[in-house]
Design an enzyme around this catalytic site. Structure first.
Site, short mmCIF file in Angstrom:
data_model
loop_
_atom_site.label_atom_id
_atom_site.label_comp_id
_atom_site.label_asym_id
_atom_site.label_seq_id
_atom_site.Cartn_x
_atom_site.Cartn_y
_atom_site.Cartn_z
N ALA A 1 0.83 -1.21 0.00
CA ALA A 1 0.00 0.00 0.00
C ALA A 1 0.86 1.25 0.00
O ALA A 1 1.85 1.34 0.74
CB ALA A 1 -0.91 0.00 1.23
N SER A 2 0.49 2.23 -0.83
CA SER A 2 1.19 3.50 -0.93
C SER A 2 2.65 3.25 -1.33
O SER A 2 2.90 2.61 -2.35
CB SER A 2 1.07 4.28 0.38
OG SER A 2 1.53 5.61 0.22
N PHE A 3 3.63 3.69 -0.53
CA PHE A 3 5.02 3.42 -0.88
C PHE A 3 5.32 1.92 -0.84
O PHE A 3 6.31 1.45 -1.39
CB PHE A 3 5.95 4.20 0.05
CG PHE A 3 7.37 4.26 -0.40
CD1 PHE A 3 7.71 4.24 -1.75
CD2 PHE A 3 8.40 4.38 0.52
CE1 PHE A 3 9.02 4.31 -2.17
CE2 PHE A 3 9.72 4.45 0.13
CZ PHE A 3 10.03 4.41 -1.22
#
Length: 398
Positions: free
Chosen positions: A228-230
């Site tokens: 998730a995300s980075f």
């Protein structure tokens, strides 16, 4: 998507907290009444008001626990976790309140997780000369080993938050075991041991997969990574070098961190590459004085990546690129992207997909779906349905 504030930083973080209502991590009314008490661009009142809400909800949880109302306690502890985590968000890394607020968010989460119908198991993952903390969630008790999702957080998340962001309740309902953990640059390892980020996350995920495969509830032949995300950089990077990964979800993708950072102002970015360190640092300082978003991003980046200046950060970010590694990924891959993502431009998702040579599915979430923000925080129900429908077809059936 506008929630309350005119500035993007406060507005997005409010939406982020509100989005966890999908899986019991917040309540809309509690989020909005808290936001209404916060001064414009006032990070001090942000901390104070979210802490105030967190303590009130934590009090409800403790009262319920003392009187044996375990379901009520669990629900309130989960919400208190989100509000303490949100209260911590804009505090400086060296602010003494940051560590304690983080600890209270973790304590609240653990108090909730141990009250689940199938309580979470805390696990430790051997990593170099330390251990990374995590949680294993398993639906029901006993039974055959299950397909397992290993969730990786990103630049500012903590393992506990992934329970909501990655839709763990939905995964459990579909029969998956789920492992959440903090790596270097995240959560407890960053706050307690000073472990900063590293680009070669195959050396972080490898031990996590080793640990997961040892657990009797985990089917070692059906392990998927959900970044998730980075984590949308960390998970693909790990999958490129570990053939035990049977499925990969980049939620959202994070193909090239440096190019994402320069996407909105490419000419300025090109000029800054050639500028002396003093000029780079001076410009970053100016940006921090006029922009809350710029100030938070710079300060958090220095903390997470373990650098001392904007110039050093500028030299570090290019290390976090999937170019040259993406074509090594050989498991089925789902790439998610948001039309209005203010962190990762949509064009980079298309470039990432073009570099992949494995079976690839790209899902772009549109504004009209209420899911076009970074990590689809406006509509996590839709995002989790897309993720776990895809995993049902590619991982569970494998």
């Amino acid at each position: 998507m506008r929630v309350h504030f005119s500035g993007k930083a406060f507005d997005y973080q409010t939406l982020r907290a509100m989005s966890y209502t999908s899986f019991g991590g917040a309540e809309i009314g509690e989020v909005l009444t808290t936001a209404e008490r916060i001064g414009k661009r006032d990070t001090e009142s942000w901390h104070e008001e979210w802490r105030r809400t967190a303590e009130r909800v934590e009090g409800l949880a403790e009262e319920a626990a003392e009187t044996g109302r375990e379901r009520t306690a669990r629900r309130a502890y989960f919400r208190a976790h989100t509000y303490f985590r949100t209260a911590e968000f804009f505090l400086a890394a060296d602010d003494a309140r940051r560590r304690r607020t983080y600890e209270r968010s973790r304590e609240a989460f653990r108090a909730a997780a141990e009250r689940l119908d199938s309580p979470a198991t805390r696990v430790e993952i051997p990593y170099e000369d330390t251990r990374l903390p995590g949680y294993l969630f398993v639906p029901g008790e006993g039974g055959a080993p299950r397909p397992t999702v290993v969730c990786l957080g990103g630049f500012d998340s903590v393992a506990e938050e992934l329970y909501f962001l990655c839709g763990v309740p939905e995964a459990l309902a579909r029969g998956y075991a789920v492992l959440l953990f903090d790596g270097p640059g995240q959560g407890a390892p960053l706050r307690e041991e000073g472990l900063t980020a590293r680009p070669d996350w195959e050396h972080v995920v490898g031990p996590a997969v080793d640990r997961a495969a040892e657990l009797p509830s985990v089917d070692g032949g059906r392990i998927g990574l959900l970044g998730a995300s980075f984590g949308g950089y960390y998970a693909p990077r790990a999958a490129a070098f570990d053939d035990r990964v049977a499925a990969l979800v980049a939620f959202d993708h994070m193909h090239d961190l440096y190019r994402a950072s320069e996407y909105d102002a490419p000419r300025l970015a090109r000029a800054m590459r050639l500028a002396p360190d003093a000029a780079v640092n001076a410009l970053a300082s100016l940006g921090g004085r006029v922009s809350l978003e710029s100030r938070w991003l710079m300060e958090n980046s220095k903390w997470v990546f373990g650098v001392d200046s904007a110039a050093e950060l500028q030299r570090t970010l290019p290390e976090y690129s999937l170019s040259g590694a993406a074509d090594r990924i050989d498991c089925p891959t789902l790439v998610l992207a948001g039309e209005d993502d203010h962190f990762v431009p949509l064009g980079l998702a298309e470039e990432f997909a073009d570099e992949l040579t494995c079976p690839t599915t790209v899902r772009v979430f549109r504004t009209e779906e209420g899911a076009a923000e970074h990590c689809q925080v406006g509509n996590l129900t839709l995002a989790s349905d897309v993720i776990y429908d895809w995993l049902d077809e590619t991982l569970a059936a494998g």
